[in-house]
Scaffold this motif. Structure first.
Motif, PDB file in Angstrom:
ATOM      1  N   THR A 112      52.729  49.026  44.261  1.00 28.15           N
ATOM      2  CA  THR A 112      53.670  48.443  43.297  1.00 28.15           C
ATOM      3  C   THR A 112      53.653  46.923  43.339  1.00 28.15           C
ATOM      4  O   THR A 112      53.606  46.260  42.297  1.00 28.15           O
TER       5      THR A 112
ATOM      6  N   ARG B 151      50.115  45.568  42.067  1.00 27.91           N
ATOM      7  CA  ARG B 151      49.993  45.704  40.611  1.00 27.91           C
ATOM      8  C   ARG B 151      50.856  44.669  39.882  1.00 27.91           C
ATOM      9  O   ARG B 151      50.418  44.067  38.892  1.00 27.91           O
ATOM     10  N   SER B 152      52.077  44.474  40.368  1.00 27.39           N
ATOM     11  CA  SER B 152      52.962  43.500  39.726  1.00 27.39           C
ATOM     12  C   SER B 152      52.398  42.090  39.838  1.00 27.39           C
ATOM     13  O   SER B 152      52.482  41.299  38.881  1.00 27.39           O
TER      14      SER B 152
ATOM     15  N   GLN C  37      59.695  37.685  35.455  1.00 28.22           N
ATOM     16  CA  GLN C  37      58.812  38.543  34.666  1.00 28.22           C
ATOM     17  C   GLN C  37      58.011  37.658  33.719  1.00 28.22           C
ATOM     18  O   GLN C  37      58.497  37.199  32.703  1.00 28.22           O
TER      19      GLN C  37
ATOM     20  N   THR D  25      47.374  38.008  35.340  1.00 28.55           N
ATOM     21  CA  THR D  25      46.673  38.196  34.065  1.00 28.55           C
ATOM     22  C   THR D  25      47.507  37.708  32.892  1.00 28.55           C
ATOM     23  O   THR D  25      46.964  37.273  31.874  1.00 28.55           O
ATOM     24  N   ALA D  26      48.834  37.783  33.026  1.00 27.92           N
ATOM     25  CA  ALA D  26      49.696  37.294  31.951  1.00 27.92           C
ATOM     26  C   ALA D  26      49.601  35.782  31.802  1.00 27.92           C
ATOM     27  O   ALA D  26      49.844  35.250  30.714  1.00 27.92           O
TER      28      ALA D  26
ATOM     29  N   LYS E 157      40.228  39.295  34.211  1.00 34.18           N
ATOM     30  CA  LYS E 157      40.141  40.444  35.115  1.00 34.18           C
ATOM     31  C   LYS E 157      38.924  40.368  36.029  1.00 34.18           C
ATOM     32  O   LYS E 157      38.980  40.859  37.161  1.00 34.18           O
TER      33      LYS E 157
ATOM     34  N   ILE F 165      49.234  41.291  40.060  1.00 28.93           N
ATOM     35  CA  ILE F 165      48.084  41.198  39.156  1.00 28.93           C
ATOM     36  C   ILE F 165      48.552  41.077  37.708  1.00 28.93           C
ATOM     37  O   ILE F 165      47.972  40.314  36.913  1.00 28.93           O
ATOM     38  N   GLN F 166      49.583  41.807  37.331  1.00 27.29           N
ATOM     39  CA  GLN F 166      50.106  41.698  35.975  1.00 27.29           C
ATOM     40  C   GLN F 166      50.593  40.287  35.682  1.00 27.29           C
ATOM     41  O   GLN F 166      50.374  39.759  34.580  1.00 27.29           O
ATOM     42  N   THR F 167      51.222  39.658  36.658  1.00 26.90           N
ATOM     43  CA  THR F 167      51.675  38.284  36.470  1.00 26.90           C
ATOM     44  C   THR F 167      50.493  37.330  36.349  1.00 26.90           C
ATOM     45  O   THR F 167      50.487  36.427  35.504  1.00 26.90           O
TER      46      THR F 167
ATOM     47  N   GLU G 247      41.181  50.112  35.263  1.00 24.76           N
ATOM     48  CA  GLU G 247      41.892  49.025  34.590  1.00 24.76           C
ATOM     49  C   GLU G 247      41.035  47.783  34.422  1.00 24.76           C
ATOM     50  O   GLU G 247      41.509  46.772  33.903  1.00 24.76           O
TER      51      GLU G 247
END
Length: 353
Positions: free
Chosen positions: A144, A147-148, A281, A154-155, A160, A150-152, A179
């Protein structure tokens, strides 16, 4: 010793995102059906003209003999025990059986060549990936927290192919591959696993393991391999944060305490809790970013900038916005500001040192 070395090699390999959609077993099954189809067609051809063949054993050719003749003819040059003697049977062998034999061999050899070609292509992709990999981000743990993180990343615009995931679970790495991320299977506390992830050339390392003791060992190993990378680690217990910093982490996030503080703030003021959650976020609503001071802002005060400045980073010192030492701004300063999400994409520099 040999078995242990083999296990280490298997459990610490690099897995690039797959480009082949069709599964290998499906490809093999398809080739097998094609080969059986060629064999069945050859049997029908021989059986339809079995009177034109001679068997040295009993002078007659039945259906079983036809299957036998088709099998040895397609797979070898034959044994000479069953031969075509009539003109029709020999012409059929020249025009039909021989091309089917060539087709059968092409199917078998083609499958082998395809496997070898796929391995060669994968090795070429891996070598090419290693050569062009510079200043990337290594994320240890794809749970968790990982992943969070990495999401930040990439945002904020990080590509990637500049992110490598390290995890001991092969299924987790397969999920990362799905992914679009490169994955390394293995224990990140081992230096050889981190070397496979090219951690020695990484710009930043995110450690999001499940256990605090594992995070400490990974931090020590990563810092030993790369003295200049920025290491950010997450721990569950706040008492372990100083140990992570002593191990070489530049920043330590206490996940349990941070979540607890956010819960407490939300109890006291639900609106304030909503704003804080929005800030952390990335990519929606308000974002908190770090950016350099532009030339037009040099010499001005903190409140004279267009953005809402929270803190000023001067060298290794973090100065609050209300500290008189924060103003005037210097060209080498970096500002921690709050902006709208659509504005942060152009201002945030994900590749900064």
């Amino acid at each position: 010793m040999a078995r242990r070395a083999e296990e280490q090699l298997v459990t610490s390999r690099v897995k690039l995102p797959r480009r082949v959609v069709e599964r290998p077993m499906r490809q093999v099954a398809k080739r097998l059906l094609m080969a059986l189809g060629v064999l069945f067609l050859t049997v029908l051809i021989v059986w339809s003209d079995h009177e034109g063949y001679h068997d040295n054993a009993d002078d007659s050719v039945d259906f079983l003999d036809s299957v036998y003749y088709a099998t040895v003819t397609l797979s070898t040059t034959g044994y000479g025990d069953i031969v075509p003697y009539s003109a029709t049977a020999r012409l059929t062998n020249v025009l039909l059986v021989t091309p089917l034999r060539v087709l059968f061999l092409i199917i078998l050899v083609g499958t082998t060549l395809e496997v070898l070609t796929e391995r060669t292509r994968e090795e070429w992709r891996l070598n090419r990936w290693r050569l062009r990999l510079r200043d990337h981000t290594v994320v240890v743990g794809f749970g968790t927290k990982g992943r969070s993180a990495i999401q930040t990343l990439t945002a904020t615009g990080l590509k990637k192919d500049q992110i490598i995931v390290v995890d001991p679970d092969s299924k987790v790495i397969e999920a990362a591959n799905a992914e679009g991320f490169v994955g390394v299977i293995g224990d990140a506390t081992r230096s050889d696993v981190l070397i496979r992830a090219e951690v020695q050339r990484a710009r930043q390392i995110v450690i999001a393991t499940q256990r605090d003791d594992t995070a400490v060992l990974v931090t020590l190993t990563a810092r030993q391999l790369n003295r200049g990378a920025k290491i950010v680690a997450a721990v569950r217990e706040e008492e372990n944060a100083p140990l992570l910093k002593q191990s070489g982490a530049d920043a330590v996030i206490t996940s349990a305490s941070a979540a607890g503080r956010l819960l407490g703030l939300s109890v006291l003021s639900p609106s304030a809790g909503t704003v804080m959650e929005d800030l952390i976020q990335q990519g929606s609503g308000l974002d908190i970013i770090e950016r350099p001071v532009i030339k037009a802002e040099v010499g001005r005060g903190v409140r004279e900038t267009d953005d809402l400045v929270v803190s000023v980073l001067r060298g290794h010192r973090l100065i609050g916005y209300d500290d008189p030492a924060a103003s005037p701004l210097q060209l080498t300063d970096r500002l921690i500001t709050i902006v709208r999400a659509d504005e942060s994409r152009g201002e945030l520099d994900p590749q900064r040192p």
